[in-house]
Design an enzyme around this catalytic site. Structure first.
Site, PDB file in Angstrom:
ATOM      1  N   ASP A  81      70.952  35.059  17.749  1.00 28.59           N
ATOM      2  CA  ASP A  81      70.713  34.836  19.180  1.00 28.59           C
ATOM      3  C   ASP A  81      72.051  34.856  19.927  1.00 28.59           C
ATOM      4  OD1 ASP A  81      69.200  34.177  21.454  1.00 28.59           O
ATOM      5  OD2 ASP A  81      69.434  32.012  21.125  1.00 28.59           O
ATOM      6  N   HIS A  82      72.123  35.595  21.017  1.00 24.16           N
ATOM      7  CA  HIS A  82      73.328  35.649  21.865  1.00 24.16           C
ATOM      8  C   HIS A  82      74.610  35.916  21.080  1.00 24.16           C
ATOM      9  CE1 HIS A  82      71.382  34.638  25.625  1.00 24.16           C
ATOM     10  NE2 HIS A  82      70.691  33.701  24.994  1.00 24.16           N
ATOM     11  N   HIS A 179      68.648  29.196  31.052  1.00 27.09           N
ATOM     12  CA  HIS A 179      68.689  28.388  29.832  1.00 27.09           C
ATOM     13  C   HIS A 179      68.734  26.895  30.158  1.00 27.09           C
ATOM     14  CE1 HIS A 179      70.260  32.269  28.159  1.00 27.09           C
ATOM     15  NE2 HIS A 179      69.396  31.938  27.217  1.00 27.09           N
ATOM     16  N   HIS A 210      64.285  35.329  27.894  1.00 26.27           N
ATOM     17  CA  HIS A 210      65.071  34.156  27.479  1.00 26.27           C
ATOM     18  C   HIS A 210      64.737  32.995  28.401  1.00 26.27           C
ATOM     19  CE1 HIS A 210      68.210  35.777  24.614  1.00 26.27           C
ATOM     20  NE2 HIS A 210      67.455  36.815  24.881  1.00 26.27           N
ATOM     21  N   SER A 213      61.621  27.861  27.868  1.00 22.28           N
ATOM     22  CA  SER A 213      61.070  26.528  27.605  1.00 22.28           C
ATOM     23  C   SER A 213      60.317  26.047  28.835  1.00 22.28           C
ATOM     24  CB  SER A 213      62.200  25.539  27.266  1.00 22.28           C
ATOM     25  OG  SER A 213      62.590  25.703  25.924  1.00 22.28           O
ATOM     26  N   ASN A 253      61.763  33.427  24.132  1.00 22.04           N
ATOM     27  CA  ASN A 253      62.726  32.519  23.491  1.00 22.04           C
ATOM     28  C   ASN A 253      62.544  31.066  23.919  1.00 22.04           C
ATOM     29  OD1 ASN A 253      63.822  34.923  22.625  1.00 22.04           O
ATOM     30  ND2 ASN A 253      65.881  34.500  23.347  1.00 22.04           N
ATOM     31  N   ASP A 255      63.983  27.187  22.939  1.00 16.80           N
ATOM     32  CA  ASP A 255      64.883  26.297  22.204  1.00 16.80           C
ATOM     33  C   ASP A 255      64.857  24.884  22.795  1.00 16.80           C
ATOM     34  OD1 ASP A 255      66.863  25.135  20.707  1.00 16.80           O
ATOM     35  OD2 ASP A 255      68.516  26.281  21.543  1.00 16.80           O
ATOM     36  N   ARG A 280      64.926   9.309   7.200  1.00 13.06           N
ATOM     37  CA  ARG A 280      63.756  10.106   6.824  1.00 13.06           C
ATOM     38  C   ARG A 280      62.493   9.678   7.569  1.00 13.06           C
ATOM     39  NH1 ARG A 280      64.958   9.179   0.540  1.00 13.06           N
ATOM     40  NH2 ARG A 280      65.064   7.106   1.460  1.00 13.06           N
TER      41      ARG A 280
HETATM   42  P1  13P Z   1      65.489  27.665  26.654  1.00 14.39           P
HETATM   43  O1  13P Z   1      66.763  26.932  26.988  1.00 14.39           O
HETATM   44  O2  13P Z   1      64.618  27.788  27.850  1.00 14.39           O
HETATM   45  O3  13P Z   1      64.778  27.070  25.504  1.00 14.39           O
HETATM   46  O4  13P Z   1      65.903  29.161  26.250  1.00 14.39           O
HETATM   47  C1  13P Z   1      66.286  29.468  24.933  1.00 14.39           C
HETATM   48  C2  13P Z   1      66.867  30.825  24.804  1.00 14.39           C
HETATM   49  O5  13P Z   1      66.774  31.675  25.676  1.00 14.39           O
HETATM   50  C3  13P Z   1      67.549  31.134  23.534  1.00 14.39           C
HETATM   51  O6  13P Z   1      68.131  32.388  23.545  1.00 14.39           O
HETATM   52  O1  G3H Z   2      70.404  30.407  24.647  1.00 19.70           O
HETATM   53  C1  G3H Z   2      70.937  29.528  23.967  1.00 19.70           C
HETATM   54  C2  G3H Z   2      70.158  28.845  22.914  1.00 19.70           C
HETATM   55  O2  G3H Z   2      69.384  27.819  23.475  1.00 19.70           O
HETATM   56  C3  G3H Z   2      71.049  28.384  21.807  1.00 19.70           C
HETATM   57  O3  G3H Z   2      71.814  27.275  22.201  1.00 19.70           O
HETATM   58  O4  G3H Z   2      74.117  28.049  21.656  1.00 19.70           O
HETATM   59  O5  G3H Z   2      73.597  25.601  21.986  1.00 19.70           O
HETATM   60  O6  G3H Z   2      72.790  26.812  19.944  1.00 19.70           O
HETATM   61  P1  G3H Z   2      73.166  26.910  21.399  1.00 19.70           P
HETATM   62 ZN    ZN Z   3      68.878  32.957  25.490  1.00 22.04          ZN
END
Ligand code: 13P
Ligand code: G3H
Ligand code: ZN
Length: 316
Positions: A81-82, A179, A210, A213, A253, A255, A280
């Protein structure tokens, strides 16, 4: 079974979207696989640069390989990712990833094409697919932070030229999302008008959304009631996922929502059971809750219930 994103996109295009979920640890991995098996959905595991360096980068690969054995019915792709150029090249050569994202969206149009084309050539030579990004989402990614004012929606005409010159296999488009947990200030929403124009110019080409969420209000409220301070958080309406899928979005996407589940579970657990200290105990609650969350997202994406059909088609 690990498959390419390309194979999944060909089967999903125009009908539903495949969920692309970021993972960082064992508990997320277990919840993700369980949720996708429970909802009978294919999925994409995404690993960011930050996830790769959270512990040793080999650690996540081993966890995923083991999950593949523990959940033999799962059908999924493993995706960077990215990625920046160096990380994308490392992942292409690792032999583990089935696709990489090269994110040079902060560069000029021509430079973005030049970098993406270089990665596409290297990836294709090894059988991997490439996702690129054109336009700029707002919010924070690991190696680039984009102020809302600097976020730039994808230009549909440029998208067509970009795809043909860069040879990428999927395109992340900026259509109003961002994001993180704070999307859509004011009346802003998903720009279906822009998406429609992009699809018109590149029919059949997989698009990626992207920043998808949904940042559920009840989740945020529970976190805040348990001591959190996440004010003004707002996300994408997940009832719009299926419409986006009919307009060519095949990968969505997610996250941040998973991070919210983690935060809610752990805050509530230790608030309600202050005498506990075994990691746990909340870990088990999180895995079960994350599996439930993933299964419900797959229903919204339309990918739930497609696993048997996909398995049969991939065997042909
Ligand atoms: P969110 O921050 O909306 O979950 O987006 C995640 C994302 O685009 C990861 O590449
Ligand atoms: O787009 C970014 C994703 O949410 C990943 O986030 O780079 O903090 O792991 P991160
Ligand atoms: Zn992203």
């Amino acid at each position: 079974m690990i498959v390419t994103t390309k194979a999944l996109f060909e089967l999903a295009y125009g009908k539903y979207a495949i969920g692309a979920y970021n993972i960082n640890n064992l508990e997320q991995t277990m919840g993700l696989f369980q949720g996708c098996i429970d909802s009978k959905a294919p999925f994409i595991i995404q690993i960011s640069k930050g996830a790769r360096s959270y512990t040793h980068k080999k650690m996540l690969e081993s966890i995923i390989k083991t999950a593949e054995e523990v959940f033999p019915d799962a059908i999924f792709a493993v995706h960077l990712d990215h990625g920046d150029e160096a990380t994308a090249i490392e992942c292409i050569n690792s032999g583990f990833y089935s696709s990489v994202m090269i994110d040079a969206s902060h560069e000029t149009f021509d430079k973005n094409i030049e970098i993406t084309k270089k990665i596409s050539d290297m990836a294709h030579a090894k059988g991997l697919a490439v996702e690129a990004e054109l336009g700029m989402l707002g919010g924070v990614e690991e190696h680039v932070s984009v102020a809302e004012s600097a976020a730039k929606l994808t230009d549909p005409e440029q998208a067509k030229e970009f795809i043909s010159r860069s040879k990428c296999d999927a395109l992340a488009c900026a259509i109003g999302t961002s994001h993180g947990a704070f999307k859509f200030s004011g009346s802003q929403g998903l720009r279906f008008d822009v998406l429609t124009e992009i699809q018109k110019r590149v029919p059949g080409f997989p698009l990626v959304m992207h920043g998808s969420s949904s940042v559920p209000a009840d989740e945020v409220e529970r976190i805040n009631k348990a001591g959190g301070k996440i004010n003004g958080a707002k996300g994408v309406d997940d009832n719009q996922f299926k419409k986006a899928a009919t307009l060519g979005v095949t990968k969505i996407n997610i996250d941040t929502d998973g991070r919210l589940v983690w935060t809610r579970v752990h805050r509530e657990y230790f608030r309600d059971k202050p005498e506990k200290f075994d990691l746990r105990d909340p870990g088990k609650v999180f895995m079960a809750e994350y599996a439930k969350f993933i299964a419900s997202k797959n229903v919204k994406l339309g990918s739930a219930g497609t696993l048997d059909e996909i398995r049969a088609k991939l065997k042909k």
